[in-house]
Design a protein around this motif. Sequence first.
Motif, PDB file in Angstrom:
ATOM      1  N   ARG A 255       0.833  -1.204   0.000  1.00 25.66           N
ATOM      2  CA  ARG A 255       0.000   0.000   0.000  1.00 25.66           C
ATOM      3  C   ARG A 255       0.871   1.259   0.000  1.00 25.66           C
ATOM      4  NH1 ARG A 255      -5.041   0.900   3.939  1.00 25.66           N
ATOM      5  NH2 ARG A 255      -6.132   0.144   2.115  1.00 25.66           N
TER       6      ARG A 255
ATOM      7  N   LYS B 111       2.149   2.093  -3.385  1.00 27.73           N
ATOM      8  CA  LYS B 111       1.152   2.706  -4.259  1.00 27.73           C
ATOM      9  C   LYS B 111       0.973   4.188  -3.918  1.00 27.73           C
ATOM     10  CE  LYS B 111      -1.275  -1.648  -5.010  1.00 27.73           C
ATOM     11  NZ  LYS B 111      -0.743  -1.811  -6.376  1.00 27.73           N
TER      12      LYS B 111
ATOM     13  N   LYS C 236       3.763   5.925  -5.536  1.00 29.82           N
ATOM     14  CA  LYS C 236       3.502   6.074  -6.968  1.00 29.82           C
ATOM     15  C   LYS C 236       2.529   7.218  -7.212  1.00 29.82           C
ATOM     16  CE  LYS C 236       1.996   3.553 -11.089  1.00 29.82           C
ATOM     17  NZ  LYS C 236       1.508   2.261 -11.618  1.00 29.82           N
TER      18      LYS C 236
ATOM     19  N   GLU D 133       6.602   3.492  -8.471  1.00 26.92           N
ATOM     20  CA  GLU D 133       6.778   2.828  -7.187  1.00 26.92           C
ATOM     21  C   GLU D 133       8.264   2.661  -6.871  1.00 26.92           C
ATOM     22  OE1 GLU D 133       4.696  -0.820  -6.870  1.00 26.92           O
ATOM     23  OE2 GLU D 133       2.725   0.041  -7.307  1.00 26.92           O
TER      24      GLU D 133
END
Length: 600
Positions: A525, A528, A531, A537
């Motif tokens: 998580r 992400k 990102k 990422e």
Amino acid sequence: WGSHAEFLLSCIGYCVGLGNVWRFPYLAYQSGGATIYIIRTGAFLIPYLIMLVFCGIPLFLIELGFGQFSGFGTVTSWRASPMFKVLYLNLKASDAFVGIGFGMMLVSFFVIIYYNVIIAYAFFYLFASFTSVLPWTLCNQWWNKAAQCGTTIPTNCTVNCTTMMNVTMTTPVNTTMSNMTTPAPPDRVSPSQEYWKYRVLRIDQSSGIDDPGPVLWDLCLCLLLSWIVVFVCLMKGVKSFEYTDRVVYFTATFPYLILFILLIRGVTLEGAGEGIRFYVTPQWERLKDSKVWSKAATQIFYSLGISFGGLLTFASYNKFSQNIYRDTLIVALGNCGTSIFAGFVIFSVIGHMAFKLQLPIDKVADQGPGLAFVAYPEAVSLLPAPQLWSILFFFMLITLGLDSQFAMTETVITGLTDEFPKYLMHNKFKFTAFICSICFLLGLLLVTEGGFFWFNLYDWYSAYYGLYFLTIFLCLAITYGYGKILFRTRSIQMISGVDNCRFLPPNINKVCFFLKGHFFTYPWRFNKDMKLMLGREPNWYYRINWMLFSPGLLVFITLFSIINYSPITLNKQAYPKWADNLGICMSITVAAVVPLYMVY
């Protein structure tokens, strides 16, 4: 931040501090030297580089990323993982005083108490530099006991030769003379070492940690001045003084100029090569000592500021899309390179001191926190116009220390102010004065005749076991327990799970509904979220370290240290058991609140 350069240089100023030019060299000296050559890595640099690669760089990024994504300070950001923080918006205020955020503040609080004492030492030397002759170059003063101010004393010299200590010796001594039959005393010391021990610290007036004696008024005034400077610079917020363009550009670059000048002078001295050889030659048997590994790990966290809360606070003021991948490598590698560079400066001077005194390098000075205040003053005294260079050097040391001191003190103040804005936000001037006053009063114990014993206890235990546990919790919380997501835009701060997603802009609306309702984490998580901020990422290097190597290595070193535990010492004097237990309690207090609240 006014610009990306301000953030980057502020991080460099925060990380590159007294830990590099003061702490790293004496740890390397205690641990048997180091080396910059990977093929010949030494007893201290091997664990130091291992900790940098597998813990330092990955954890540096995770703290910057978490702070930048959340946009909150040390305590409030942990709403993202309620088990670790532990404050919901509808809970009473007292629940804020638990969790990782409070642990970070507590580490910073313990450290700033004794860190400002180092700055006080630097102020003492700065004022002492305004003399016609630097006092640490003198003999026959009331603080001198066995110091020798002359040039090289031949190794075959004997007792009667000690009367010639102030005379330049140009011819070999005839050891067959009738008046030279008794071996010379082996305990020759430099004037700079005696000035540090018997004039600055007056440690000979104390029998140990249980005999602090009276407060030394001159050091007390220097400590008071240090805290006044900190208060004046922080009373209207850290941005009002420290993090303006001109100040941060100067404080981040000036130390390198001074260190470079000292290095050039140091390597030209007689005996400097032996000192550098000692620095770069490993002693492999020292790798079996758990304290070498513990010191290397602690030094990485100490110099990079990991789990102290400052990095998280700095990053919370970044733009949401700032490239912290690049910043991490620049600051972390530059910081560690500075430590190694400062080691060359000190060991070149130690080699020269050994040459003058005809002693083994490991016997030249005490292997403790005072090494820098012996070697650096010796170095500046060998430069042309030594008073000028001494003033510049100790001014540089003060600016180095204040950079980090401002950040750690602001971490404590801002962390509590953010949590209790109703009571503290409009009284920040008074609250800053209160924190500085409390820390000054607690620091008085460290400027007594036996204060250096307490200083050493703080230095060893304030960022030791507790910091290891805190960093493990930090890594596990973000990697495995990243719960309610805190999302920040320029004007919106909200916790996922609220029912106002439909009122947000369309692009934010989708993210809000996606995050809404997830209490426990799913794999990657945090990746992400990175990102979402940066467009990509983190790569496999960061992932595998966050999930496995970083917490695993910290657990291993912690257990290794506990199994091979031995009391700390100062000047070969072991601390009593009660003092060691007190230090351990200091460390454990930092992290104990986290698992206790999780159980609750």
